[in-house]
Write an enzyme that holds these catalytic residues in place. Structure first.
Site, PDB file in Angstrom:
ATOM      1  CB  SER A 146      -0.803  -0.064   1.269  1.00  0.00           C
ATOM      2  OG  SER A 146      -1.759   1.257   1.362  1.00  0.00           O
ATOM      3  CE1 TYR A 159      -4.226  -2.143   4.994  1.00  0.00           C
ATOM      4  CE2 TYR A 159      -3.328  -0.077   4.529  1.00  0.00           C
ATOM      5  CZ  TYR A 159      -3.811  -1.147   4.163  1.00  0.00           C
ATOM      6  OH  TYR A 159      -4.144  -1.296   2.622  1.00  0.00           O
TER       7      TYR A 159
HETATM    8  N1  LIG Z   1      -8.595  -0.615  -1.520  1.00  0.00           N
HETATM    9  C1  LIG Z   1      -7.638   0.333  -1.213  1.00  0.00           C
HETATM   10  O1  LIG Z   1      -7.740   1.567  -1.170  1.00  0.00           O
HETATM   11  C2  LIG Z   1      -6.276  -0.210  -0.892  1.00  0.00           C
HETATM   12  C3  LIG Z   1      -5.026   0.822  -0.981  1.00  0.00           C
HETATM   13  C4  LIG Z   1      -4.054   0.289  -0.594  1.00  0.00           C
HETATM   14  C5  LIG Z   1      -3.827  -0.854  -0.635  1.00  0.00           C
HETATM   15  N2  LIG Z   1      -4.668  -1.813  -0.918  1.00  0.00           N
HETATM   16  C6  LIG Z   1      -4.611  -3.197  -0.701  1.00  0.00           C
HETATM   17  O2  LIG Z   1      -4.657  -3.967  -1.672  1.00  0.00           O
HETATM   18  C7  LIG Z   1      -5.139  -5.393  -1.245  1.00  0.00           C
HETATM   19  C8  LIG Z   1      -6.769  -5.851  -1.711  1.00  0.00           C
HETATM   20  O3  LIG Z   1      -7.661  -4.874  -1.158  1.00  0.00           O
HETATM   21  P1  LIG Z   1      -9.006  -4.627  -1.514  1.00  0.00           P
HETATM   22  O4  LIG Z   1      -9.004  -3.318  -1.465  1.00  0.00           O
HETATM   23  O5  LIG Z   1      -9.301  -5.130  -2.892  1.00  0.00           O
HETATM   24  O6  LIG Z   1      -9.832  -4.925  -0.586  1.00  0.00           O
HETATM   25  P2  LIG Z   1     -11.070  -6.289  -0.493  1.00  0.00           P
HETATM   26  O7  LIG Z   1     -11.639  -6.321   1.080  1.00  0.00           O
HETATM   27  O8  LIG Z   1     -12.046  -5.997  -1.369  1.00  0.00           O
HETATM   28  O9  LIG Z   1     -10.579  -7.530  -0.909  1.00  0.00           O
HETATM   29  C9  LIG Z   1      -9.506  -8.247   0.246  1.00  0.00           C
HETATM   30  C10 LIG Z   1      -9.731  -9.643  -0.243  1.00  0.00           C
HETATM   31  O10 LIG Z   1      -8.635 -10.572   0.712  1.00  0.00           O
HETATM   32  C11 LIG Z   1      -9.472 -11.596   1.450  1.00  0.00           C
HETATM   33  N3  LIG Z   1      -8.834 -12.147   2.483  1.00  0.00           N
HETATM   34  C12 LIG Z   1      -8.812 -11.333   3.538  1.00  0.00           C
HETATM   35  N4  LIG Z   1      -8.268 -11.947   4.701  1.00  0.00           N
HETATM   36  C13 LIG Z   1      -7.819 -13.278   3.890  1.00  0.00           C
HETATM   37  C14 LIG Z   1      -7.280 -14.302   4.455  1.00  0.00           C
HETATM   38  N5  LIG Z   1      -6.644 -14.236   5.573  1.00  0.00           N
HETATM   39  N6  LIG Z   1      -6.807 -15.188   3.718  1.00  0.00           N
HETATM   40  C15 LIG Z   1      -7.214 -15.201   2.340  1.00  0.00           C
HETATM   41  N7  LIG Z   1      -8.201 -14.188   1.836  1.00  0.00           N
HETATM   42  C16 LIG Z   1      -8.206 -13.081   2.752  1.00  0.00           C
HETATM   43  C17 LIG Z   1     -11.040 -10.963   1.361  1.00  0.00           C
HETATM   44  O11 LIG Z   1     -11.849 -12.005   1.518  1.00  0.00           O
HETATM   45  C18 LIG Z   1     -11.207 -10.310   0.073  1.00  0.00           C
HETATM   46  O12 LIG Z   1     -11.572 -11.082  -0.926  1.00  0.00           O
HETATM   47  C19 LIG Z   1      -5.048  -5.360   0.271  1.00  0.00           C
HETATM   48  O13 LIG Z   1      -3.677  -6.000   0.299  1.00  0.00           O
HETATM   49  C20 LIG Z   1      -5.111  -4.002   0.311  1.00  0.00           C
HETATM   50  O14 LIG Z   1      -4.410  -3.859   1.738  1.00  0.00           O
HETATM   51  C21 LIG Z   1      -6.112  -1.250  -1.008  1.00  0.00           C
END
Ligand SMILES: NC(=O)c1ccc[n+]([C@@H]2O[C@H](COP(=O)([O-])OP(=O)(O)OC[C@H]3O[C@@H](n4cnc5c(N)ncnc54)[C@H](O)[C@@H]3O)[C@@H](O)[C@H]2O)c1
Length: 271
Positions: A146, A159
């Site tokens: 991130s 986080y």
């Molecule tokens: N959305 C944002 O603004 C953002 C910004 C920076 C980084 N990220 C990162 O991007 C990545 C994806 O996040 P997203 O925004 O798509 O969120 P999201 O919540 O839509 O998706 C996260 C996915 O991870 C799965 N998950 C959670 N814990 C798990 C586990 N223990 N084992 C297997 N699967 C698991 C969830 O079921 C979900 O499908 C993450 O690492 C998040 O930190 C997101």
């Protein structure tokens, strides 16, 4: 060694958000895609849509990650790209960065799941795959961290800390194995329209969803997934999906104390 064609890809957290968009993008490019998620219903829906394979896995469990890698390689051949995308964030609790209680989604101790899912899952994937990739002369490890791993997520210390650790682990991997053929990428997005920032999959209003791009710097998961796959295939280590992050990182590096003062002002504005 860079792979230009991905035959077999695994995406953790592939059931929702950025992971789901990555699965769709890789399938469109002709890959056999394994949608690995703790939410098996979501993984099954995505796999059904793209003709992929759904696997239930908790990435915070080393045994489960090692088992997944072994099972997929036995059944479908070498994994060319493993994207450790699953991530969690719970927000600081009532007493802020020093608190131990859960925040937005109360958990007894939000630090432990953050360490397991945001950091150790990347270690477990690398432990299972690096020896295999070294032996066959290449492969891609893509770790989704991130912008909080380079800067800070105001209101979520666990986080922020664990995403910094994820960036540092990717650096260690790239330094040690990069010239032996394992192509390591670390992804540092800012806001992406997913459930993580309160936007449900496939909803189309700003309250419950988002279909545009670049509104207040929020990107769609699809736009982010395109950048991730293109840049990972190009062998890029640091993938910054949001261009403004480069400027913020430069400002932080050039005067850390000034950056802290700016963040203090920003925190006051938003709280
Ligand atoms: N959305 C944002 O603004 C953002 C910004 C920076 C980084 N990220 C990162 O991007 C990545 C994806 O996040 P997203 O925004 O798509 O969120 P999201 O919540 O839509 O998706 C996260 C996915 O991870 C799965 N998950 C959670 N814990 C798990 C586990 N223990 N084992 C297997 N699967 C698991 C969830 O079921 C979900 O499908 C993450 O690492 C998040 O930190 C997101």
């Amino acid at each position: 060694m860079n792979k230009t064609k991905i035959k077999v890809a695994v995406v953790t957290g592939g059931g929702h958000g950025i992971g789901r968009a990555l699965c769709r993008r890789l399938a469109k490019a002709g890959a056999t895609v394994v949608v690995a998620d703790i939410d098996i219903a979501a993984a099954t829906a995505v796999a059904g849509e793209i003709g992929g394979i759904a696997k239930a896995v908790d990435v915070g469990n080393e045994h489960a990650v090692a088992g997944l890698v072994e099972e997929i390689e036995q059944a479908y051949g070498p994994i060319d790209m493993f994207i450790s995308n699953a991530g969690v964030g719970f927000g600081d609790g009532k007493s802020g960065a020093i608190s131990a209680e859960g925040g937005m989604n109360p958990v007894d101790d939000r630090w432990e799941p953050c360490w397991k899912v945001n950091v150790m899952a990347h270690v477990y994937a690398a432990r299972a795959l690096v020896p295999r990739m070294l032996e066959r002369g290449g492969g891609h490890l893509v770790n989704v961290a991130s912008a909080a791993g380079l800067l800070s997520q105001i209101g979520d210390a666990a986080y922020t800390v664990t995403k910094h650790a994820a960036v540092a682990f990717a650096e260690s991997l790239a330094i040690e194995y990069g010239d032996a053929g394992v192509v390591v990428s670390v992804v540092c997005p800012q806001a992406v329209a997913t459930r993580m920032i309160g936007i449900e999959d496939d909803s189309d209003s700003m309250e419950g969803g988002f279909r545009g791009n670049d509104v207040d710097g929020i990107m769609t998961p699809e736009a982010v997934a395109d950048i991730i796959v293109d840049q990972a295939l190009g062998g890029r280590f640091l993938i910054l999906t949001h261009p403004e992050v480069t400027t913020y990182v430069q400002r932080k590096a050039s005067d850390h104390d000034r950056w802290i003062k700016g963040m203090q002002r920003f925190r006051k504005q938003i709280s």
